[in-house]
Design a protein around this motif. Sequence first.
Motif, PDB file in Angstrom:
ATOM      1  N   SER A   1       0.857  -1.181   0.000  1.00 34.88           N
ATOM      2  CA  SER A   1       0.000   0.000   0.000  1.00 34.88           C
ATOM      3  C   SER A   1       0.891   1.227   0.000  1.00 34.88           C
ATOM      4  N   SER A   2       0.343   2.356  -0.390  1.00 38.09           N
ATOM      5  CA  SER A   2       1.142   3.574  -0.468  1.00 38.09           C
ATOM      6  C   SER A   2       1.649   3.992   0.911  1.00 38.09           C
ATOM      7  N   GLU A   3       0.883   3.709   1.969  1.00 40.93           N
ATOM      8  CA  GLU A   3       1.319   4.072   3.318  1.00 40.93           C
ATOM      9  C   GLU A   3       2.572   3.304   3.720  1.00 40.93           C
ATOM     10  N   VAL A   4       2.611   2.024   3.406  1.00 43.07           N
ATOM     11  CA  VAL A   4       3.776   1.205   3.735  1.00 43.07           C
ATOM     12  C   VAL A   4       4.977   1.658   2.922  1.00 43.07           C
ATOM     13  N   ARG A   5       4.764   1.942   1.657  1.00 39.23           N
ATOM     14  CA  ARG A   5       5.842   2.401   0.788  1.00 39.23           C
ATOM     15  C   ARG A   5       6.425   3.724   1.286  1.00 39.23           C
ATOM     16  N   VAL A   6       5.547   4.675   1.645  1.00 37.59           N
ATOM     17  CA  VAL A   6       5.986   5.977   2.155  1.00 37.59           C
ATOM     18  C   VAL A   6       6.747   5.782   3.464  1.00 37.59           C
ATOM     19  N   SER A   7       6.258   4.917   4.314  1.00 39.15           N
ATOM     20  CA  SER A   7       6.916   4.654   5.593  1.00 39.15           C
ATOM     21  C   SER A   7       8.324   4.100   5.384  1.00 39.15           C
ATOM     22  N   MET A   8       8.475   3.175   4.436  1.00 39.61           N
ATOM     23  CA  MET A   8       9.796   2.605   4.154  1.00 39.61           C
ATOM     24  C   MET A   8      10.753   3.670   3.610  1.00 39.61           C
TER      25      MET A   8
ATOM     26  N   GLU B   1      14.137   5.292   5.418  1.00 41.06           N
ATOM     27  CA  GLU B   1      15.429   5.197   4.732  1.00 41.06           C
ATOM     28  C   GLU B   1      16.063   6.581   4.535  1.00 41.06           C
ATOM     29  N   LEU B   2      15.250   7.572   4.178  1.00 33.15           N
ATOM     30  CA  LEU B   2      15.778   8.899   3.864  1.00 33.15           C
ATOM     31  C   LEU B   2      15.916   9.812   5.083  1.00 33.15           C
TER      32      LEU B   2
ATOM     33  N   ASP C   1      15.705  12.776   7.438  1.00 27.19           N
ATOM     34  CA  ASP C   1      15.421  14.197   7.250  1.00 27.19           C
ATOM     35  C   ASP C   1      15.367  14.602   5.774  1.00 27.19           C
ATOM     36  N   ASN C   2      15.934  13.817   4.899  1.00 27.29           N
ATOM     37  CA  ASN C   2      15.950  14.132   3.471  1.00 27.29           C
ATOM     38  C   ASN C   2      14.634  13.778   2.770  1.00 27.29           C
ATOM     39  N   PHE C   3      13.674  13.216   3.516  1.00 24.31           N
ATOM     40  CA  PHE C   3      12.394  12.828   2.927  1.00 24.31           C
ATOM     41  C   PHE C   3      11.659  14.030   2.341  1.00 24.31           C
ATOM     42  N   LYS C   4      11.783  15.195   2.982  1.00 22.90           N
ATOM     43  CA  LYS C   4      11.089  16.386   2.466  1.00 22.90           C
ATOM     44  C   LYS C   4      11.618  16.776   1.086  1.00 22.90           C
ATOM     45  N   TYR C   5      12.913  16.579   0.851  1.00 24.62           N
ATOM     46  CA  TYR C   5      13.483  16.887  -0.462  1.00 24.62           C
ATOM     47  C   TYR C   5      12.997  15.878  -1.505  1.00 24.62           C
ATOM     48  N   TYR C   6      12.879  14.634  -1.075  1.00 22.95           N
ATOM     49  CA  TYR C   6      12.337  13.594  -1.960  1.00 22.95           C
ATOM     50  C   TYR C   6      10.922  13.977  -2.401  1.00 22.95           C
ATOM     51  N   ASN C   7      10.098  14.421  -1.455  1.00 21.06           N
ATOM     52  CA  ASN C   7       8.726  14.824  -1.788  1.00 21.06           C
ATOM     53  C   ASN C   7       8.700  16.017  -2.726  1.00 21.06           C
ATOM     54  N   GLN C   8       9.601  16.976  -2.518  1.00 21.32           N
ATOM     55  CA  GLN C   8       9.652  18.148  -3.402  1.00 21.32           C
ATOM     56  C   GLN C   8      10.015  17.742  -4.824  1.00 21.32           C
ATOM     57  N   ILE C   9      10.991  16.856  -4.970  1.00 19.00           N
ATOM     58  CA  ILE C   9      11.400  16.382  -6.297  1.00 19.00           C
ATOM     59  C   ILE C   9      10.272  15.579  -6.950  1.00 19.00           C
ATOM     60  N   LYS C  10       9.625  14.746  -6.159  1.00 21.15           N
ATOM     61  CA  LYS C  10       8.522  13.935  -6.679  1.00 21.15           C
ATOM     62  C   LYS C  10       7.381  14.824  -7.166  1.00 21.15           C
ATOM     63  N   GLU C  11       7.052  15.857  -6.384  1.00 17.84           N
ATOM     64  CA  GLU C  11       5.989  16.781  -6.770  1.00 17.84           C
ATOM     65  C   GLU C  11       6.368  17.568  -8.019  1.00 17.84           C
ATOM     66  N   ALA C  12       7.602  18.017  -8.108  1.00 22.99           N
ATOM     67  CA  ALA C  12       8.060  18.779  -9.278  1.00 22.99           C
ATOM     68  C   ALA C  12       8.022  17.924 -10.535  1.00 22.99           C
ATOM     69  N   SER C  13       8.293  16.642 -10.410  1.00 23.96           N
ATOM     70  CA  SER C  13       8.294  15.770 -11.587  1.00 23.96           C
ATOM     71  C   SER C  13       6.884  15.509 -12.106  1.00 23.96           C
ATOM     72  N   ARG C  14       5.891  15.691 -11.274  1.00 24.41           N
ATOM     73  CA  ARG C  14       4.499  15.509 -11.707  1.00 24.41           C
ATOM     74  C   ARG C  14       3.981  16.694 -12.510  1.00 24.41           C
ATOM     75  N   LEU C  15       4.556  17.875 -12.265  1.00 25.41           N
ATOM     76  CA  LEU C  15       4.088  19.088 -12.924  1.00 25.41           C
ATOM     77  C   LEU C  15       4.612  19.161 -14.347  1.00 25.41           C
TER      78      LEU C  15
END
Length: 98
Positions: free
Chosen positions: A56-63, A67-68, A70-84
């Motif tokens: 599920s997406s919750e388990v994937r996000v948790s993993m 792993e990342l 404090d760098n998780f916020k940067y991962y989310n920013q890159i992921k969001e930018a790639s969708r635009l």
Amino acid sequence: MPSLSSAPFKNGLVDKLGNINDAIASAAKKAKVKDYSVVAYPEQESGLKALTHGMSSEVRVSMIKSELGDNFKYYNQIKEASRLSGIQMRLPYEVTVK
């Protein structure tokens, strides 16, 4: 010098040129098989993708978050930018309104 396509003929490595379907048809003809079918299977996913595919997406996000760290916020920013799509402008800092 022989052309690239004629060298295999002259060396006895091939009897005719064709694609995979031609090869299958030729093999079936030599084996005297008239009724056969070809099944194409999808490529296998990479190990990590196969591991996370059924989660599920919750388990994937948790993993990913564990792993990342404090760098998780940067991962989310890159992921969001790639969708635009279209022209984008990024600020060299993050604006947080409280």
